[in-house]
Scaffold this active site. Sequence first.
Site, PDB file in Angstrom:
ATOM      1  N   SER A 169      26.039  35.243  48.770  1.00 13.50           N
ATOM      2  CA  SER A 169      26.399  36.825  48.335  1.00 13.50           C
ATOM      3  C   SER A 169      27.796  36.801  47.493  1.00 13.50           C
ATOM      4  O   SER A 169      28.821  36.946  48.124  1.00 13.50           O
ATOM      5  CB  SER A 169      26.788  37.706  49.591  1.00 13.50           C
ATOM      6  OG  SER A 169      25.182  37.797  50.225  1.00 13.50           O
ATOM      7  N   GLY A 171      28.927  38.076  44.744  1.00 12.48           N
ATOM      8  CA  GLY A 171      29.781  39.463  44.647  1.00 12.48           C
ATOM      9  C   GLY A 171      30.524  39.762  45.801  1.00 12.48           C
ATOM     10  O   GLY A 171      31.968  40.215  45.538  1.00 12.48           O
ATOM     11  N   ASP A 172      30.109  39.801  46.683  1.00  9.67           N
ATOM     12  CA  ASP A 172      30.939  40.137  48.132  1.00  9.67           C
ATOM     13  C   ASP A 172      32.023  39.160  48.309  1.00  9.67           C
ATOM     14  O   ASP A 172      33.283  39.597  48.756  1.00  9.67           O
ATOM     15  CB  ASP A 172      30.074  40.326  49.404  1.00  9.67           C
ATOM     16  CG  ASP A 172      29.051  41.480  49.143  1.00  9.67           C
ATOM     17  OD1 ASP A 172      29.561  42.647  49.054  1.00  9.67           O
ATOM     18  OD2 ASP A 172      27.662  41.307  48.899  1.00  9.67           O
ATOM     19  N   THR A 173      31.614  37.877  48.420  1.00 10.90           N
ATOM     20  CA  THR A 173      32.648  36.976  48.945  1.00 10.90           C
ATOM     21  C   THR A 173      33.853  37.005  47.779  1.00 10.90           C
ATOM     22  O   THR A 173      35.044  36.548  48.209  1.00 10.90           O
ATOM     23  CB  THR A 173      32.041  35.706  49.150  1.00 10.90           C
ATOM     24  OG1 THR A 173      31.412  35.099  48.147  1.00 10.90           O
ATOM     25  CG2 THR A 173      31.175  35.764  50.253  1.00 10.90           C
ATOM     26  N   ALA A 176      36.210  39.657  48.244  1.00  7.50           N
ATOM     27  CA  ALA A 176      36.937  39.406  49.457  1.00  7.50           C
ATOM     28  C   ALA A 176      37.949  38.619  49.294  1.00  7.50           C
ATOM     29  O   ALA A 176      39.206  38.703  49.798  1.00  7.50           O
ATOM     30  CB  ALA A 176      36.057  39.115  50.632  1.00  7.50           C
TER      31      ALA A 176
END
Length: 386
Positions: A169, A171-173, A176
């Site tokens: 993932s 895009g998420d990491t 973050a």
Amino acid sequence: MTEQENKGGPLAGVRVLELGQLIAGPFCGQLLGDMGAEVVKIETPRGGDPMRAWGQGGQPTWWRVIARNKYSVAADLKTSEGQDLVRSLAAEADILIENFRPGTLERWALAPDDLLRINERLIIVRVSGYGQTGPYATRAGFGGIAEAMGGWRKIVGEPDRPPSRMGVSIGDTLAATYGCMGALAAMHEREKSGKGQIIDVALYESVLQVMEGLIPEWTVAGHKRHRTGSHLPGIAPSNVYRCKDGEYLIGANQDSVFTRLADAMGMPELAQDPRYADHVSRGRHQAELDELINAWTERFTVDELEALMIDHSVPAGRILDAEDMLKDPHFIAREAIVTVDDPVLGPIQMQGTFPKLSRTPGGIRRAAPREIGQDTEEIRKRWLDR
């Protein structure tokens, strides 16, 4: 020494209130917790964070990583009681993380401006698909959508097939990680101003930031990047090559390195061949050069090829999976994978903390919370009771 015995870290004493769920917000909290911050995770009493159920196997393990170094406090943010608890904790926190759709905190009477009036030193990290402003702000957004909008999906995969997923993932990491970086920068600035601020992190912009020359290549040269499979266009040789018993990655695109690769191949004349003598020429003849190298690497096992690459100082490497990593001597020597005593699974291996600081290293001090809200009373006493 088990990981839980590693105390401190560069962010020891920093208090983080994590309101988010799934990946982007919680991974930001994981990064801060790994560096020593005390992270209090707010979970809904009904089911908790969905990450508790994600992952493979009879006992999902993803939660064990993303919730390490965190305390679980149960609160329903849709109720006045839950909102009051968050306001009280926010008054004692250094950083607050949330990754809800823009407008959600405001609807729950937890608007950032109101929280800053309670605690002017509070740093609020807001992670969302499209950011807090702009015409798309209120749209639902996930990491995969951000990867598509930010340009990543367009260029990943084989040219004759639909765009591929990265496999993690990303895009998420990425979002973050940028949220964590923004929070650390804001803490540094707070030392001068005494005031917190809001960090607005959009998933799609986090992807856009790592797209290298994508934009100027189009605006200056009229070139649009497209899917090219395993090779990087114009950068040669830099690809995965076949061996007798697997594949091996070689990156020898610099002139001097290519000369060493040609020597290793027993074909030193390649470095003088006009087709391959410099970076631009090799890029122009990339396909035929890859075929030539493949024909050579197919004669060797991975072990044999690796020995040759090491002997000739050519950057190259094995393509590892989790089983390989656990046996790799370099992973072991650097403690890239550590063992954590988990209350559910017992000793469990997972990636260690990173980056590595020489004087105040991070570490895993607590296993992921077993029960939803198990630490509610402890946090109330330590944060709120005076």
